[in-house]
Design a protein around this motif. Structure first.
Motif, PDB file in Angstrom:
ATOM      1  N   ALA A 167     -14.795  -9.028   2.296  1.00  0.00           N
ATOM      2  CA  ALA A 167     -14.324  -9.948   3.327  1.00  0.00           C
ATOM      3  C   ALA A 167     -14.744 -11.380   3.002  1.00  0.00           C
ATOM      4  O   ALA A 167     -15.840 -11.625   2.502  1.00  0.00           O
ATOM      5  CB  ALA A 167     -14.889  -9.541   4.684  1.00  0.00           C
ATOM      6  N   ASP A 168     -13.834 -12.312   3.271  1.00  0.00           N
ATOM      7  CA  ASP A 168     -14.111 -13.733   3.083  1.00  0.00           C
ATOM      8  C   ASP A 168     -13.214 -14.498   4.043  1.00  0.00           C
ATOM      9  O   ASP A 168     -12.047 -14.742   3.737  1.00  0.00           O
ATOM     10  CB  ASP A 168     -13.839 -14.152   1.640  1.00  0.00           C
ATOM     11  CG  ASP A 168     -14.236 -15.605   1.368  1.00  0.00           C
ATOM     12  OD1 ASP A 168     -14.382 -16.386   2.336  1.00  0.00           O
ATOM     13  OD2 ASP A 168     -14.379 -15.964   0.186  1.00  0.00           O
ATOM     14  N   ARG A 173      -9.537 -13.194   4.117  1.00  0.00           N
ATOM     15  CA  ARG A 173      -9.660 -11.798   3.711  1.00  0.00           C
ATOM     16  C   ARG A 173     -10.513 -11.058   4.728  1.00  0.00           C
ATOM     17  O   ARG A 173     -11.671 -11.429   4.950  1.00  0.00           O
ATOM     18  CB  ARG A 173     -10.286 -11.681   2.318  1.00  0.00           C
ATOM     19  CG  ARG A 173      -9.460 -12.322   1.202  1.00  0.00           C
ATOM     20  CD  ARG A 173      -9.861 -11.787  -0.169  1.00  0.00           C
ATOM     21  NE  ARG A 173     -11.291 -11.826  -0.401  1.00  0.00           N
ATOM     22  CZ  ARG A 173     -11.886 -12.598  -1.328  1.00  0.00           C
ATOM     23  NH1 ARG A 173     -11.157 -13.418  -2.079  1.00  0.00           N
ATOM     24  NH2 ARG A 173     -13.190 -12.553  -1.492  1.00  0.00           N
ATOM     25  N   SER A 174      -9.932 -10.020   5.322  1.00  0.00           N
ATOM     26  CA  SER A 174     -10.637  -9.302   6.383  1.00  0.00           C
ATOM     27  C   SER A 174     -11.634  -8.286   5.850  1.00  0.00           C
ATOM     28  O   SER A 174     -12.582  -7.908   6.547  1.00  0.00           O
ATOM     29  CB  SER A 174      -9.628  -8.587   7.280  1.00  0.00           C
ATOM     30  OG  SER A 174      -8.986  -7.531   6.569  1.00  0.00           O
ATOM     31  N   GLY A 175     -11.415  -7.796   4.642  1.00  0.00           N
ATOM     32  CA  GLY A 175     -12.289  -6.764   4.084  1.00  0.00           C
ATOM     33  C   GLY A 175     -12.031  -5.382   4.647  1.00  0.00           C
ATOM     34  O   GLY A 175     -12.798  -4.451   4.379  1.00  0.00           O
ATOM     35  N   LYS A 176     -10.916  -5.185   5.367  1.00  0.00           N
ATOM     36  CA  LYS A 176     -10.675  -3.888   6.011  1.00  0.00           C
ATOM     37  C   LYS A 176     -10.454  -2.765   4.997  1.00  0.00           C
ATOM     38  O   LYS A 176     -10.745  -1.598   5.288  1.00  0.00           O
ATOM     39  CB  LYS A 176      -9.496  -3.979   6.980  1.00  0.00           C
ATOM     40  CG  LYS A 176      -8.133  -4.196   6.331  1.00  0.00           C
ATOM     41  CD  LYS A 176      -7.026  -4.261   7.370  1.00  0.00           C
ATOM     42  CE  LYS A 176      -5.658  -4.450   6.724  1.00  0.00           C
ATOM     43  NZ  LYS A 176      -5.258  -3.293   5.913  1.00  0.00           N
ATOM     44  N   TYR A 178     -11.829  -2.802   1.938  1.00  0.00           N
ATOM     45  CA  TYR A 178     -12.975  -2.815   1.027  1.00  0.00           C
ATOM     46  C   TYR A 178     -13.984  -1.766   1.482  1.00  0.00           C
ATOM     47  O   TYR A 178     -14.383  -1.736   2.645  1.00  0.00           O
ATOM     48  CB  TYR A 178     -13.598  -4.201   1.054  1.00  0.00           C
ATOM     49  CG  TYR A 178     -14.748  -4.443   0.111  1.00  0.00           C
ATOM     50  CD1 TYR A 178     -14.574  -4.469  -1.272  1.00  0.00           C
ATOM     51  CD2 TYR A 178     -16.025  -4.715   0.615  1.00  0.00           C
ATOM     52  CE1 TYR A 178     -15.628  -4.746  -2.119  1.00  0.00           C
ATOM     53  CE2 TYR A 178     -17.089  -5.002  -0.220  1.00  0.00           C
ATOM     54  CZ  TYR A 178     -16.893  -5.014  -1.593  1.00  0.00           C
ATOM     55  OH  TYR A 178     -17.938  -5.299  -2.429  1.00  0.00           O
ATOM     56  N   GLU A 265     -18.904  -4.992   4.680  1.00  0.00           N
ATOM     57  CA  GLU A 265     -17.681  -5.470   4.028  1.00  0.00           C
ATOM     58  C   GLU A 265     -17.783  -6.914   3.545  1.00  0.00           C
ATOM     59  O   GLU A 265     -16.908  -7.388   2.826  1.00  0.00           O
ATOM     60  CB  GLU A 265     -16.478  -5.311   4.960  1.00  0.00           C
ATOM     61  CG  GLU A 265     -16.510  -6.187   6.183  1.00  0.00           C
ATOM     62  CD  GLU A 265     -17.047  -5.465   7.401  1.00  0.00           C
ATOM     63  OE1 GLU A 265     -16.694  -5.864   8.518  1.00  0.00           O
ATOM     64  OE2 GLU A 265     -17.811  -4.488   7.227  1.00  0.00           O
ATOM     65  N   GLN A 266     -18.869  -7.610   3.905  1.00  0.00           N
ATOM     66  CA  GLN A 266     -19.073  -8.983   3.435  1.00  0.00           C
ATOM     67  C   GLN A 266     -19.836  -9.036   2.109  1.00  0.00           C
ATOM     68  O   GLN A 266     -19.901 -10.095   1.481  1.00  0.00           O
ATOM     69  CB  GLN A 266     -19.846  -9.794   4.481  1.00  0.00           C
ATOM     70  CG  GLN A 266     -19.115  -9.972   5.803  1.00  0.00           C
ATOM     71  CD  GLN A 266     -19.994 -10.676   6.825  1.00  0.00           C
ATOM     72  OE1 GLN A 266     -20.912 -10.092   7.393  1.00  0.00           O
ATOM     73  NE2 GLN A 266     -19.729 -11.956   7.020  1.00  0.00           N
TER      74      GLN A 266
END
Length: 281
Positions: A167-168, A173-176, A178, A265-266
């Motif tokens: 996520a970023d 970018r949500s990172g869902k 990832y 996710e970060q």
């Protein structure tokens, strides 16, 4: 010339069989896409290829014509009959294993392990059903270092997870997508999405798009302890909405740039490896 749709239908009709939905059987019949997959896989004479789910042998035939050695693993006895009729008994360049490639969620079938033991390196080419894509790729990545490259067809949802970045918010970018699959495969391989395959490329057509993803093993993996990293990633992402300080505890040793308020996710792959190397349970 790759098999045509009419030939695939005829091979199944000859033994009075149809594609089995429960086994995720969707046969690729688009010649252009099949040739692009072979080109992307960069198969050379004398390469060893592990082909999971060879189906009616459309890709198998091309691989053998190139001069590769093929270890084919097919769970369906009816398709094994078709493959035997086409390619005969086992030789030094062709071996058919009638088995589920996975003995369980974390282990290959013993007959597959035995076939790979004498191979210095091999590539994977496969059209993977949804239910085995993740466990097979993770098992090969972590436990079978002789795998140097994988060129696989998977549901687009799985391809999204394999290639997902962390996520970023600054990059929207949500990172869902990832998660463990992204982290483990990207830590061991360079990951590239090759193409998208619409349902019409297959018979019968699936309900969703597919994608071809290629994994090329890093000359130097980002981690030399994949099982420890896998355990940490599983711990974190099963509670992905929690802060890592809550998951790991207040006394956790965190590397520079990682704060207790961050969520799984970060975290970049490098940060996750740094946490694992700090012996955080």
């Amino acid at each position: 010339m790759p098999q045509t749709l009419a030939e695939i239908r005829s091979l199944l009709a000859a033994i009075d069989r149809r594609p089995k939905h429960r086994l995720g059987q969707n046969f690729l019949h688009d010649h252009n896409k099949l040739n692009q997959i072979i080109e992307a896989a960069d198969v050379q004479p004398n390469d060893t290829i592990l082909e999971v789910g060879p189906g009616t042998g459309a890709l198998t035939e091309q691989l053998l014509q190139i001069g590769a050695s093929v270890i084919a693993v097919e769970i369906d006895p009816d398709l094994c009959q078709i493959l035997r009729n086409q390619f005969g008994l086992d030789t030094n360049r062709w071996r058919l294993i009638h088995a589920d490639v996975m003995a369980n969620k974390h282990t290959l079938d013993p007959s597959v392990v035995e076939a790979l033991q004498s191979v210095a390196q091999f590539s994977l080419i496969a059209n993977l059903p949804y239910q085995i894509a993740s466990p097979l790729l993770l098992t090969l990545a972590c436990d079978h270092l002789a795998l140097t490259r994988a060129t696989v067809m998977v549901q687009r949802e799985v391809a999204d997870r394999i290639t997902a970045p962390p996520a970023d918010p600054g990059q929207n970018r949500s990172g869902k997508d990832y998660g463990p699959l992204s982290v483990m495969l990207q830590s061991m391989f360079n990951v590239q999405r090759i193409m998208t395959l619409p349902p019409g490329c297959f018979w019968p057509p699936p309900k969703v798009d597919s994608a071809v993803v290629q994994l090329t093993r890093h000359p130097k993996p980002l981690t030399h302890e994949p099982q420890k990293l896998r355990a940490l990633v599983h711990l974190l992402f099963t509670r992905r909405r929690k802060q890592i300080g809550t998951i790991l505890g207040r006394d956790a040793q965190l590397p520079p740039g990682v704060t207790p308020a961050m969520r799984p996710e970060q975290l970049t792959i490098q940060q996750l490896i740094a946490i694992q190397q700090s012996n955080v349970e």
